[in-house]
Motif scaffolding. Sequence first.
Motif, PDB file in Angstrom:
ATOM      1  N   TRP B 125       0.446  -7.712  14.028  1.00  0.00           N
ATOM      2  CA  TRP B 125       1.415  -8.786  13.902  1.00  0.00           C
ATOM      3  C   TRP B 125       2.736  -8.318  13.263  1.00  0.00           C
ATOM      4  N   PRO B 126       2.678  -7.602  12.110  1.00  0.00           N
ATOM      5  CA  PRO B 126       3.934  -7.358  11.381  1.00  0.00           C
ATOM      6  C   PRO B 126       5.051  -6.636  12.152  1.00  0.00           C
ATOM      7  N   GLN B 129       7.717  -8.789  13.819  1.00  0.00           N
ATOM      8  CA  GLN B 129       8.286  -9.956  13.136  1.00  0.00           C
ATOM      9  C   GLN B 129       9.739  -9.726  12.701  1.00  0.00           C
ATOM     10  N   SER B 131      11.353 -10.545  10.009  1.00  0.00           N
ATOM     11  CA  SER B 131      11.550 -10.096   8.620  1.00  0.00           C
ATOM     12  C   SER B 131      11.342  -8.590   8.512  1.00  0.00           C
ATOM     13  N   TYR B 132      10.364  -8.116   9.260  1.00  0.00           N
ATOM     14  CA  TYR B 132      10.039  -6.692   9.279  1.00  0.00           C
ATOM     15  C   TYR B 132      11.175  -5.882   9.893  1.00  0.00           C
ATOM     16  N   SER B 152       2.133  -3.454  -2.290  1.00  0.00           N
ATOM     17  CA  SER B 152       1.811  -4.504  -1.327  1.00  0.00           C
ATOM     18  C   SER B 152       0.465  -5.121  -1.653  1.00  0.00           C
ATOM     19  N   TYR B 182      -3.100  -4.725   6.330  1.00  0.00           N
ATOM     20  CA  TYR B 182      -1.679  -5.092   6.302  1.00  0.00           C
ATOM     21  C   TYR B 182      -0.868  -4.230   5.335  1.00  0.00           C
ATOM     22  N   ASP B 186       2.145  -1.518   6.446  1.00  0.00           N
ATOM     23  CA  ASP B 186       3.464  -1.441   5.799  1.00  0.00           C
ATOM     24  C   ASP B 186       3.735  -0.028   5.277  1.00  0.00           C
ATOM     25  N   THR B 238       5.044  -7.620   0.090  1.00  0.00           N
ATOM     26  CA  THR B 238       5.256  -6.171   0.054  1.00  0.00           C
ATOM     27  C   THR B 238       6.619  -5.891  -0.552  1.00  0.00           C
ATOM     28  N   ARG B 251       5.265 -13.500   2.929  1.00  0.00           N
ATOM     29  CA  ARG B 251       4.848 -14.556   3.872  1.00  0.00           C
ATOM     30  C   ARG B 251       4.357 -15.698   3.021  1.00  0.00           C
ATOM     31  N   GLN B 257       8.644 -16.486   6.714  1.00  0.00           N
ATOM     32  CA  GLN B 257       8.709 -15.104   6.247  1.00  0.00           C
ATOM     33  C   GLN B 257      10.048 -14.922   5.549  1.00  0.00           C
ATOM     34  N   CYS B 259      12.708 -11.985   3.761  1.00  0.00           N
ATOM     35  CA  CYS B 259      13.073 -10.605   3.500  1.00  0.00           C
ATOM     36  C   CYS B 259      14.231 -10.657   2.508  1.00  0.00           C
TER      37      CYS B 259
END
Lengths: 327, 327
Positions: B125-126, B129, B131-132, B152, B182, B186, B238, B251, B257, B259
């Motif tokens: 998933w990440p 996204q 935000s990632y 994290s 997860y 990261d 994270t 999240r 989400q 950042c």
Amino acid sequence: MRKKYNWGILAPGKIAHKFAEGLKILEKANLYSVGSRSAERAAAFAKEHGFAKHYGSYHEMVADPLLDIVYIASPHSHHMEHTLLCLGHGKNVICEKAFAMNSSEVNTMISMAEEKDLFLMEALWPPFQPSYIKALDALKRGNLGEVLYLRSHFAFKAPYDPDGRLFNPKLGGGALLDIGIYPLIDTLTFIGKPITIEAFASFAPSGVDHTVDIHLDMGKGRYASLYASLNSPGGICTELFCSNGKITLSRNRDLTQTCKIEAEESDPLVYTFKPAAMGYHLEAIEVMDCLDRQVGQSSYVSWSFSRDLIETMDAVRKRINLVYPGN
Amino acid sequence: MRKKYNWGILAPGKIAHKFAEGLKILEKANLYSVGSRSAERAAAFAKEHGFAKHYGSYHEMVADPLLDIVYIASPHSHHMEHTLLCLGHGKNVICEKAFAMNSSEVNTMISMAEEKDLFLMEALWPPFQPSYIKALDALKRGNLGEVLYLRSHFAFKAPYDPDGRLFNPKLGGGALLDIGIYPLIDTLTFIGKPITIEAFASFAPSGVDHTVDIHLDMGKGRYASLYASLNSPGGICTELFCSNGKITLSRNRDLTQTCKIEAEESDPLVYTFKPAAMGYHLEAIEVMDCLDRQVGQSSYVSWSFSRDLIETMDAVRKRINLVYPGN
């Protein structure tokens, strides 16, 4: 009326200025004397803060029969020597952290305080702060459950200077003794002494630890991850992950402290504090309270707490192979 | 006009519902078939989401020549078996994380995809996204410097059920494979593969890891501390401590989400995102883009990334002595 105490400052460096600001707001504290290896520095510090006397040697300062309490602010490498000097002259002592270079030195200091029947305390800042007391109080209430995971970092960017206190191995420099001690204080306070210690570190060219990353097994499924670095602008924060919530303790650039309490299914509560004189006066109050009560150690920072702390730092140093000259 | 793709869902559990919601908003995705060991569950899921066909067995579903892509949502313990079944019938595959139980299984899956010249991707998933992508973009710009420390955690309170997917060792349960993955994603994304792995864990009565605390030496004075627990309401966050600033990715309970980018001496920037369909559609878009371009793997989640990830999890399992039945 209760006694006033004559305070002396041994080694008037940066931290001593902050401590002197704390003493100034306390009625019971008499700003009495300053001792430095440099007569000029002693005189300048005494003039700036209003101390009555100043000495160009530590020996002269501690020989003064009217001096009651000495605050030792010299580099870590000299804490034992200066503490023993003061105790040997019948003076009560509050000595900056790290209390000394290793547990053997700390034990020697404590033994002498016991023998001479004098007060001795490690000058730890956090245990006296309102944010800290708020967190302990919240945990005591019980609705957050137990602390399962403690995560703490203390990181700032220090310009590399191999001769400066922070980087000079002869002065006990490095991240662990100077700032890594804060995450460790939090761990011992909020959970206890670790069972297993793992640690990674990287080193400055001078040989002291630039960054240390500590990983602790606290037993019963509880862990702690601690990080201290002279190499990143990460700031200061400790988080307590509890079985039913979370506490976040932080110190901000503007010197405020916050304690955020998040109980499960409740709205977060945020408490912000800005103690007078940066909070250093709280340590001095504790010293004078203990002297009033004629007890040799503080219950906030007991000798056994200081012993646990230095023993944990010794164990971390062993893991990262950090050896100081002469010990 | 470009091709529409016929999607099939294998094992319509909780996560499959979320994925189906994602498919619904994509023009190029045709909700084609559902396969379950239970004909009733397949029928109910197909009806709820509007899939054209439903099968009471995985074999029947993959035998359908019109099916293009299968999303595998079975427990970790069955990912290899089901991936090989789909690939063996000429179907492209996106398989939920953890990709499989260990690196040997992952290698078998990738070899078969290569051999059959089919698309295969771990459903992470990440990496897709917003935000990632914002964080990666901020790091690429360079003013934050390099990532020195990654911290994290992924923690929530799961009621203990020894037969449920999360706690049953036969289904590959435990914190590491399900949520510890997860923090590891990261770490691999923002720093790379660790050099030294330390880990602590505590175990549920069923034998799987209830909490895992991972400590990584990333080389060059860079470290990572990762925490995953089925036992505390700690949430998901994270933090990247950089030489000139910090990035915080979180999240929230409301599915947004954030950042947060804090460059040294600048005001913090906070970006908040709430992706459509919780963000799962982004994985499906990537699958179809790759099929359009006739490439067998995604550059966002390459086979080599998935290999590094499972190898790191294998190494963590070895440290904490987590052994699953049959492997």
